[in-house]
Design a protein around this motif. Structure first.
Motif, mmCIF file in Angstrom:
data_model
loop_
_atom_site.group_PDB
_atom_site.id
_atom_site.type_symbol
_atom_site.label_atom_id
_atom_site.label_comp_id
_atom_site.label_asym_id
_atom_site.label_seq_id
_atom_site.Cartn_x
_atom_site.Cartn_y
_atom_site.Cartn_z
ATOM 1 N N ARG A 146 17.204 7.489 20.967
ATOM 2 C CA ARG A 146 17.077 6.393 20.086
ATOM 3 C C ARG A 146 16.697 7.171 18.946
ATOM 4 O O ARG A 146 15.766 7.814 18.646
ATOM 5 N N PHE A 147 17.485 6.724 17.724
ATOM 6 C CA PHE A 147 17.289 7.284 16.425
ATOM 7 C C PHE A 147 16.707 6.039 15.438
ATOM 8 O O PHE A 147 17.735 5.015 15.449
ATOM 9 N N THR B 192 22.652 12.289 20.769
ATOM 10 C CA THR B 192 23.897 11.349 20.364
ATOM 11 C C THR B 192 22.886 9.817 20.229
ATOM 12 O O THR B 192 22.083 9.753 20.936
ATOM 13 N N PRO B 193 23.692 9.027 19.414
ATOM 14 C CA PRO B 193 23.094 7.924 19.463
ATOM 15 C C PRO B 193 23.395 7.233 20.906
ATOM 16 O O PRO B 193 22.850 6.119 21.048
ATOM 17 N N THR C 199 15.051 10.798 24.182
ATOM 18 C CA THR C 199 16.219 11.182 24.203
ATOM 19 C C THR C 199 16.473 11.536 25.851
ATOM 20 O O THR C 199 15.617 11.593 26.727
ATOM 21 N N ARG D 108 26.936 2.680 11.794
ATOM 22 C CA ARG D 108 25.750 3.201 11.986
ATOM 23 C C ARG D 108 25.819 4.517 12.843
ATOM 24 O O ARG D 108 25.218 5.645 12.763
ATOM 25 N N TYR D 109 27.167 4.645 13.585
ATOM 26 C CA TYR D 109 27.227 6.028 14.282
ATOM 27 C C TYR D 109 27.459 7.126 13.217
ATOM 28 O O TYR D 109 27.024 8.174 13.247
ATOM 29 N N SER E 289 18.063 0.755 14.369
ATOM 30 C CA SER E 289 18.504 1.762 15.140
ATOM 31 C C SER E 289 19.799 2.481 14.775
ATOM 32 O O SER E 289 20.913 1.451 14.125
ATOM 33 N N PHE E 290 20.260 3.642 14.910
ATOM 34 C CA PHE E 290 21.601 4.101 14.740
ATOM 35 C C PHE E 290 22.350 4.159 15.955
ATOM 36 O O PHE E 290 22.701 5.262 16.536
ATOM 37 N N ASP E 291 22.483 3.045 16.605
ATOM 38 C CA ASP E 291 23.178 2.865 17.928
ATOM 39 C C ASP E 291 24.128 1.726 17.913
ATOM 40 O O ASP E 291 24.539 1.145 16.936
ATOM 41 N N ALA F 186 24.373 8.204 11.392
ATOM 42 C CA ALA F 186 23.383 8.917 12.140
ATOM 43 C C ALA F 186 23.936 10.374 12.309
ATOM 44 O O ALA F 186 23.460 11.481 11.770
#
Length: 318
Positions: free
Chosen positions: A249-250, A244-245, A223, A303-304, A264-266, A307
């Motif tokens: 990196r989530f 945040t996304p 992050t 995806r956002y 990933s969630f972004d 997350a």
């Protein structure tokens, strides 16, 4: 959002699209956020009297990749970024103060805006990494280190590090890339005491957030945080967006598998499409990127939202 005593000049990276906001004057547009300050109207004067020296930070639905603002945006993205930041600020209040003053904002930007204390920002991107990927992986492959921190041999894309590391970066001009730097550069920039404070706070925030995310089935790989000094209290204060996304990196924990890029969630769907043959875009050319297809926009939006819902445990109505 970088906020200093003097408001920055407006940029051409993306105009504000929120219409007239009573009491506020638009002063800046970045790739994603628009910045306003109280104007000279009675409403603006009342804002200053009530809150002091503040700015209105508005998260748009714009999406950027490879130093370009793309079209169309991702519907609701700005709401997700703002609401997730507000949720994380609440989880971190005992660790570090933040710049949020109020969420009482004009109706036109409700849900996507925060009234924030104007901070004197430190010219440092404060990055914590718990997993090896991205620019950190590129450095490691070159010399076995990340910003001068030696790491064990045999790590691969997605490897969990023995312990989280502070890997700062310099803040680049709009359109340029941030550059990873050693801790000694931060010391030279802000002084040893402040550098240690920024490092310690960054790692403390990462440790708290990594644990929260893990409990919810999400890996927080890394992050980026931004801090400034509150001119009223003198305290080092967490600013900008947080966790945040767009700034982190989530990864879904149940799909984590070191050795390759992780889902990933972004906006990875956006990056993947832009670099695919389907887009027909030559990144090396001066041509602007093509418009994003509807399915890429929708999958990115999903995806956002996922997350947000995984992390907070609650749905977000858009």
């Amino acid at each position: 959002m970088e906020v200093s005593d003097a408001p920055p000049a407006p940029t051409t990276s993306g105009p504000a699209v929120h219409g007239h906001l009573p009491g506020w004057r638009h002063v800046y547009s970045g790739k994603v956020r628009d910045l306003y300050e109280p104007d000279a109207s009675p409403e603006g004067v009342a804002l200053r009297q009530r809150h002091g020296d503040v700015v209105l930070v508005v998260a748009s639905d714009r999406v950027s990749a490879y130093d370009h603002v793309l079209s169309p945006g991702i519907p609701g993205k700005g709401v997700v970024l703002t609401q997730l930041s507000l949720w994380w600020f609440e989880q971190l209040t005992d660790l570090v103060p933040n710049h949020v003053v109020s969420t009482d904002v004009p109706e036109a930007v409700a849900g996507r805006a925060m009234v924030c204390r104007r901070l004197d920002m430190f010219p440092v991107e404060c990055v914590a990494r718990g997993y090896l990927t991205g620019s950190g992986l590129a450095e490691y492959r070159e010399n076995g280190e990340v910003t001068g921190i030696a790491l064990p041999t045999g790590l691969v894309d997605g490897s969990r590090l023995p312990e989280p590391i502070f890997t700062p970066a310099t803040k680049a001009e709009l359109g340029d890339h941030d550059e990873n730097v050693r801790f000694s550069v931060v010391v030279d920039t802000v002084g040893p005491e402040t550098a240690e404070t920024l490092r310690d706070l960054t790692l403390a925030v990462y440790a708290r957030a990594e644990g929260v995310a893990r409990e919810r089935g999400v890996v927080l790989a890394d992050t980026k945080l931004e801090f400034g000094t509150d001119p009223v209290t003198g305290a080092v204060t967490l600013g900008d967006e947080v966790l945040t996304p767009d700034s982190s990196r989530f990864w879904p924990a149940d799909a984590w598998e070191p050795g390759h890029a992780q889902p990933s969630f972004d906006k990875q769907f956006v990056r993947d499409w832009l670099t695919s043959d389907a887009s027909g875009w030559d990144r090396a050319s001066d041509a602007p990127p093509p418009a994003l297809p509807d399915d890429v926009v929708e999958r990115t939006r999903a995806r956002y939202l996922e997350a947000y819902e995984r992390l907070t445990g609650r749905p977000l109505a858009l």
